[in-house]
Design a protein around this motif. Sequence first.
Motif, PDB file in Angstrom:
ATOM      1  N   ARG A  64       3.514  18.909  -7.310  1.00  0.00           N
ATOM      2  CA  ARG A  64       4.409  17.756  -7.182  1.00  0.00           C
ATOM      3  C   ARG A  64       3.906  16.716  -6.183  1.00  0.00           C
ATOM      4  NH1 ARG A  64      10.810  19.194  -7.771  1.00  0.00           N
ATOM      5  NH2 ARG A  64      10.661  20.662  -9.522  1.00  0.00           N
ATOM      6  N   VAL A  65       3.024  17.131  -5.289  1.00  0.00           N
ATOM      7  CA  VAL A  65       2.463  16.159  -4.332  1.00  0.00           C
ATOM      8  C   VAL A  65       1.019  15.804  -4.697  1.00  0.00           C
ATOM      9  CG1 VAL A  65       4.000  16.887  -2.476  1.00  0.00           C
ATOM     10  CG2 VAL A  65       1.742  17.959  -2.683  1.00  0.00           C
ATOM     11  N   GLY A  66       0.670  16.014  -5.960  1.00  0.00           N
ATOM     12  CA  GLY A  66      -0.617  15.544  -6.450  1.00  0.00           C
ATOM     13  C   GLY A  66      -1.807  16.415  -6.135  1.00  0.00           C
ATOM     14  N   VAL A  83       0.835  -1.205   0.000  1.00  0.00           N
ATOM     15  CA  VAL A  83       0.000   0.000   0.000  1.00  0.00           C
ATOM     16  C   VAL A  83       0.865   1.250   0.000  1.00  0.00           C
ATOM     17  CG1 VAL A  83      -1.611   1.361   1.387  1.00  0.00           C
ATOM     18  CG2 VAL A  83      -2.018  -1.087   1.056  1.00  0.00           C
ATOM     19  N   PHE A  84       1.883   1.282   0.875  1.00  0.00           N
ATOM     20  CA  PHE A  84       2.749   2.447   0.938  1.00  0.00           C
ATOM     21  C   PHE A  84       3.573   2.600  -0.334  1.00  0.00           C
ATOM     22  CE2 PHE A  84       1.678   2.533   5.386  1.00  0.00           C
ATOM     23  CZ  PHE A  84       1.755   3.876   5.703  1.00  0.00           C
ATOM     24  N   ALA A  85       3.969   1.491  -0.940  1.00  0.00           N
ATOM     25  CA  ALA A  85       4.736   1.568  -2.181  1.00  0.00           C
ATOM     26  C   ALA A  85       3.895   2.211  -3.277  1.00  0.00           C
ATOM     27  CB  ALA A  85       5.195   0.170  -2.603  1.00  0.00           C
ATOM     28  N   VAL A  86       2.608   1.836  -3.356  1.00  0.00           N
ATOM     29  CA  VAL A  86       1.713   2.439  -4.346  1.00  0.00           C
ATOM     30  C   VAL A  86       1.560   3.928  -4.077  1.00  0.00           C
ATOM     31  CG1 VAL A  86      -0.661   2.503  -5.207  1.00  0.00           C
ATOM     32  CG2 VAL A  86       0.458   0.298  -4.803  1.00  0.00           C
ATOM     33  N   GLU A 139      -0.905  12.108   4.603  1.00  0.00           N
ATOM     34  CA  GLU A 139       0.291  12.194   5.439  1.00  0.00           C
ATOM     35  C   GLU A 139       1.552  12.109   4.601  1.00  0.00           C
ATOM     36  OE1 GLU A 139       3.669  11.339   7.770  1.00  0.00           O
ATOM     37  OE2 GLU A 139       2.844   9.972   6.293  1.00  0.00           O
ATOM     38  N   ARG A 140       1.569  11.205   3.619  1.00  0.00           N
ATOM     39  CA  ARG A 140       2.756  11.066   2.770  1.00  0.00           C
ATOM     40  C   ARG A 140       2.929  12.293   1.878  1.00  0.00           C
ATOM     41  NH1 ARG A 140       6.430   8.709   4.591  1.00  0.00           N
ATOM     42  NH2 ARG A 140       7.288   7.903   2.662  1.00  0.00           N
ATOM     43  N   ARG A 141       1.838  12.886   1.446  1.00  0.00           N
ATOM     44  CA  ARG A 141       1.932  14.122   0.663  1.00  0.00           C
ATOM     45  C   ARG A 141       2.512  15.253   1.511  1.00  0.00           C
ATOM     46  NH1 ARG A 141      -3.799  13.481  -2.626  1.00  0.00           N
ATOM     47  NH2 ARG A 141      -2.864  12.700  -4.565  1.00  0.00           N
ATOM     48  N   MET A 142       2.057  15.343   2.753  1.00  0.00           N
ATOM     49  CA  MET A 142       2.574  16.391   3.625  1.00  0.00           C
ATOM     50  C   MET A 142       4.059  16.163   3.939  1.00  0.00           C
ATOM     51  SD  MET A 142       0.098  18.533   4.031  1.00  0.00           S
ATOM     52  CE  MET A 142      -0.321  18.101   2.327  1.00  0.00           C
ATOM     53  N   SER A 143       4.451  14.914   4.111  1.00  0.00           N
ATOM     54  CA  SER A 143       5.856  14.604   4.368  1.00  0.00           C
ATOM     55  C   SER A 143       6.724  15.028   3.192  1.00  0.00           C
ATOM     56  CB  SER A 143       6.016  13.104   4.636  1.00  0.00           C
ATOM     57  OG  SER A 143       7.377  12.760   4.818  1.00  0.00           O
ATOM     58  N   ARG A 144       6.267  14.705   1.975  1.00  0.00           N
ATOM     59  CA  ARG A 144       7.023  15.108   0.773  1.00  0.00           C
ATOM     60  C   ARG A 144       7.025  16.625   0.628  1.00  0.00           C
ATOM     61  NH1 ARG A 144      11.222  15.108  -2.138  1.00  0.00           N
ATOM     62  NH2 ARG A 144      10.930  15.329  -4.391  1.00  0.00           N
ATOM     63  N   ALA A 145       5.910  17.258   0.958  1.00  0.00           N
ATOM     64  CA  ALA A 145       5.832  18.720   0.862  1.00  0.00           C
ATOM     65  C   ALA A 145       6.837  19.378   1.798  1.00  0.00           C
ATOM     66  CB  ALA A 145       4.419  19.192   1.175  1.00  0.00           C
ATOM     67  N   ARG A 146       7.001  18.835   3.011  1.00  0.00           N
ATOM     68  CA  ARG A 146       7.979  19.407   3.948  1.00  0.00           C
ATOM     69  C   ARG A 146       9.391  19.350   3.370  1.00  0.00           C
ATOM     70  NH1 ARG A 146       4.904  16.234   7.579  1.00  0.00           N
ATOM     71  NH2 ARG A 146       6.608  14.737   7.849  1.00  0.00           N
ATOM     72  N   GLU A 147       9.695  18.248   2.697  1.00  0.00           N
ATOM     73  CA  GLU A 147      11.011  18.138   2.067  1.00  0.00           C
ATOM     74  C   GLU A 147      11.172  19.180   0.957  1.00  0.00           C
ATOM     75  OE1 GLU A 147      11.440  14.198   0.600  1.00  0.00           O
ATOM     76  OE2 GLU A 147      11.109  13.241   2.538  1.00  0.00           O
ATOM     77  N   LEU A 148      10.151  19.312   0.117  1.00  0.00           N
ATOM     78  CA  LEU A 148      10.233  20.232  -1.016  1.00  0.00           C
ATOM     79  C   LEU A 148      10.279  21.690  -0.577  1.00  0.00           C
ATOM     80  CD1 LEU A 148       7.719  18.489  -3.456  1.00  0.00           C
ATOM     81  CD2 LEU A 148      10.221  18.545  -3.638  1.00  0.00           C
ATOM     82  N   LEU A 149       9.698  22.001   0.567  1.00  0.00           N
ATOM     83  CA  LEU A 149       9.742  23.384   1.050  1.00  0.00           C
ATOM     84  C   LEU A 149      11.159  23.813   1.396  1.00  0.00           C
ATOM     85  CD1 LEU A 149       6.515  23.439   3.240  1.00  0.00           C
ATOM     86  CD2 LEU A 149       6.986  24.902   1.257  1.00  0.00           C
ATOM     87  N   GLY A 150      12.064  22.856   1.557  1.00  0.00           N
ATOM     88  CA  GLY A 150      13.466  23.195   1.771  1.00  0.00           C
ATOM     89  C   GLY A 150      14.161  23.659   0.504  1.00  0.00           C
TER      90      GLY A 150
END
Length: 292
Positions: free
Chosen positions: A255-257, A186-189, A232-243
């Motif tokens: 980029r996070v859909g 599920v997480f891989a998808v 949650e995974r979108r927010m995690s990726r967003a935190r990385e991209l905000l850097g």
Amino acid sequence: MPDVSRLVRHRDGVPVYRYWTDRDVPPVSVIRGRRADLPEHRPHIHDFPVLWYAPAEAVVYVVAAGEVVDPRPLAAQSDGTGVFFDPAALGHDAGSPWPTWQAHPLLFPFIHGQSGGLLQLHLPDDRQPLWNNTIRSIEMELTGRRDGYRQATLAHLTLLLIDVARLTEDVVGDLRRSGEPLLAEVFAVIDRRLSQPLSLSDVAAEVGMTPGHLTTVVRRRTGRTVGEWINERRMSRARELLGERDLTVAEIANRVGMTDPGYFSRQFRRAHRVSPREWRRTGASGIRTESP
């Protein structure tokens, strides 16, 4: 268990402990000793997060909350340090008791699902001074109790939680190693299709299950829905991209859909209590803390 924990009930014969805090009890506690010296040696449950640091082995154990924990695999004679804390101290979105705080971005590692309730993390050599110094700083603040000690203690705790989150970035790998192949899939998808519009039905189709059955399985195992995990995974990726300072908020949303930047900003604020731009200005300190 430390003095701040209280036995509140039994679940199927297993004792359940809660972090018991009030105006005179700090939201974080530290104990030093050996596992053999701890008062609770049996399998038990606690609805608050715990870290057990064994410096001689350069290992940190992330102790699952809400699950039956078996402390016996810990080396009985090895010196260690336990860090216990009330999740409510991290802010209103981390409200105690378990499991209402599990959506907090820094508390995901504590719902890892590892057998026996213990997720073992090996600390690289360059991170060990951080753990030694930060735990010592927490102890100094708790002992001195000078003005602002609660806020200082929580600031040091946040540094540890950020490091734990970084050490557990490989969510899919952790789930596979802990015997959860369906959740790993599920997480891989979710991670593979994170930049696209993605729904529960999309994930269910990829793993070959009906949406209703997948929802039941994922909620039962993690306490969250597939939709909540996508967010949650979108927010995690967003935190990385905000850097990455050259990306606009609209570009990050895409980029996070999330094609609507306004919707993305609302979801980000709901998850972190600050806007994406405020997070970018303050970095990790955008996760605000409050004294109880």
